[in-house]
Design a protein around this motif. Structure first.
Motif, PDB file in Angstrom:
ATOM      1  N   SER A 194       0.833  -1.207   0.000  1.00 12.83           N
ATOM      2  CA  SER A 194       0.000   0.000   0.000  1.00 12.83           C
ATOM      3  C   SER A 194       0.865   1.253   0.000  1.00 12.83           C
ATOM      4  N   LEU A 195       1.938   1.215   0.770  1.00 14.95           N
ATOM      5  CA  LEU A 195       2.855   2.351   0.834  1.00 14.95           C
ATOM      6  C   LEU A 195       3.526   2.575  -0.525  1.00 14.95           C
TER       7      LEU A 195
ATOM      8  N   LYS B 223      -3.377  14.615  -0.755  1.00 15.99           N
ATOM      9  CA  LYS B 223      -4.027  14.309   0.521  1.00 15.99           C
ATOM     10  C   LYS B 223      -5.076  13.205   0.335  1.00 15.99           C
ATOM     11  N   ALA B 224      -5.834  13.295  -0.759  1.00 18.06           N
ATOM     12  CA  ALA B 224      -6.857  12.283  -1.045  1.00 18.06           C
ATOM     13  C   ALA B 224      -6.209  10.916  -1.283  1.00 18.06           C
ATOM     14  N   MET B 225      -5.082  10.912  -1.983  1.00 15.55           N
ATOM     15  CA  MET B 225      -4.360   9.653  -2.202  1.00 15.55           C
ATOM     16  C   MET B 225      -3.880   9.075  -0.873  1.00 15.55           C
ATOM     17  N   GLY B 226      -3.429   9.955   0.008  1.00 10.62           N
ATOM     18  CA  GLY B 226      -2.989   9.522   1.334  1.00 10.62           C
ATOM     19  C   GLY B 226      -4.136   8.915   2.127  1.00 10.62           C
ATOM     20  N   GLU B 227      -5.299   9.539   2.047  1.00  6.09           N
ATOM     21  CA  GLU B 227      -6.473   9.007   2.755  1.00  6.09           C
ATOM     22  C   GLU B 227      -6.864   7.638   2.210  1.00  6.09           C
ATOM     23  N   LYS B 228      -6.760   7.495   0.893  1.00 10.04           N
ATOM     24  CA  LYS B 228      -7.068   6.206   0.272  1.00 10.04           C
ATOM     25  C   LYS B 228      -6.105   5.124   0.781  1.00 10.04           C
ATOM     26  N   ALA B 229      -4.844   5.493   0.914  1.00 14.82           N
ATOM     27  CA  ALA B 229      -3.844   4.546   1.421  1.00 14.82           C
ATOM     28  C   ALA B 229      -4.130   4.195   2.881  1.00 14.82           C
TER      29      ALA B 229
ATOM     30  N   LYS C 209       3.703   6.797   8.664  1.00 12.08           N
ATOM     31  CA  LYS C 209       4.515   6.889   7.443  1.00 12.08           C
ATOM     32  C   LYS C 209       3.735   7.564   6.318  1.00 12.08           C
ATOM     33  N   ILE C 210       2.469   7.216   6.195  1.00 11.25           N
ATOM     34  CA  ILE C 210       1.628   7.822   5.153  1.00 11.25           C
ATOM     35  C   ILE C 210       1.473   9.315   5.408  1.00 11.25           C
ATOM     36  N   ASP C 211       1.202   9.679   6.667  1.00 15.63           N
ATOM     37  CA  ASP C 211       1.071  11.099   7.007  1.00 15.63           C
ATOM     38  C   ASP C 211       2.338  11.866   6.644  1.00 15.63           C
TER      39      ASP C 211
END
Length: 185
Positions: A16-17, A118-124, A170-172
């Motif tokens: 996912s990362l 940000k939206a891609m990060g939320e999806k992850a 890590k995603i944040d």
């Protein structure tokens, strides 16, 4: 048993990362990146083929991408595929190659791209939470089948949550860095 669950969770979270990092490469920043063309496919003898498999794609400078087809008749096809891909620039065909000139990004474009990041990060993050749910379900099944004790299950839930928190952090961090890169003029 539990180690297998942890390993599977880690592997899926790593995927996912990596997917998030790959998604980030498709977002335009201040300088051009040839990955912005990753989703462009051209009609090559009846089949949809990725652009980089029918042409050489190079970033010639910070604002220009040059696409040189391996077969000259492909110029028009490449040009129309890029136009149809709606990447925000018009292709320029000079008879030898197709050039894409990217104008400097406006503040609004940068902010819009930051929102996309940000939206891609939320999806992850959603993917990571789904992975956590799967891991917790596996632990619950082991507990129900009496393969592990209640205490072991509690420790397992804590470990799964710890891994989830680690990947969420890590995603944040990735999103924060990408936003900073996008908003930097």
């Amino acid at each position: 048993m539990l180690n297998e669950i942890y390993t599977k969770q880690k592997q899926q979270s790593d995927k996912s990362l990596e997917a998030l990092k790959k998604d980030f490469t498709t977002i335009r920043t201040g300088k051009v990146n040839i990955n912005i063309l990753d989703h462009v496919h051209v009609d090559y003898y009846g089949s949809q083929t990725p652009l980089n498999q029918v042409a050489t794609v190079l970033a010639t400078d910070a604002s220009t991408i040059s696409i040189t087809p391996w077969e000259k008749p492909m110029l028009k096809t490449i040009e129309s595929a890029i136009a149809a891909a709606n990447i925000g620039v018009n292709p320029n065909n000079d008879g030898e190659s197709v050039k894409l000139f990217f104008p400097p990004m406006t503040r609004e474009q940068r902010e819009e791209n930051a929102k996309s990041a940000k939206a891609m990060g939320e999806k992850a993050k959603v993917a990571i939470r789904n992975i956590r749910k799967d891991a917790n379900d596996a632990v619950k099944k082991l507990e129900k089948d009496k393969a592990i004790s209640e205490d072991e299950a509690k420790k397992a839930y804590d470990e799964v949550q710890k891994q989830t928190d680690n990947y969420t952090t890590k995603i944040d961090e990735l999103v924060k860095n990408k936003e900073a890169e996008l908003l930097k003029v």
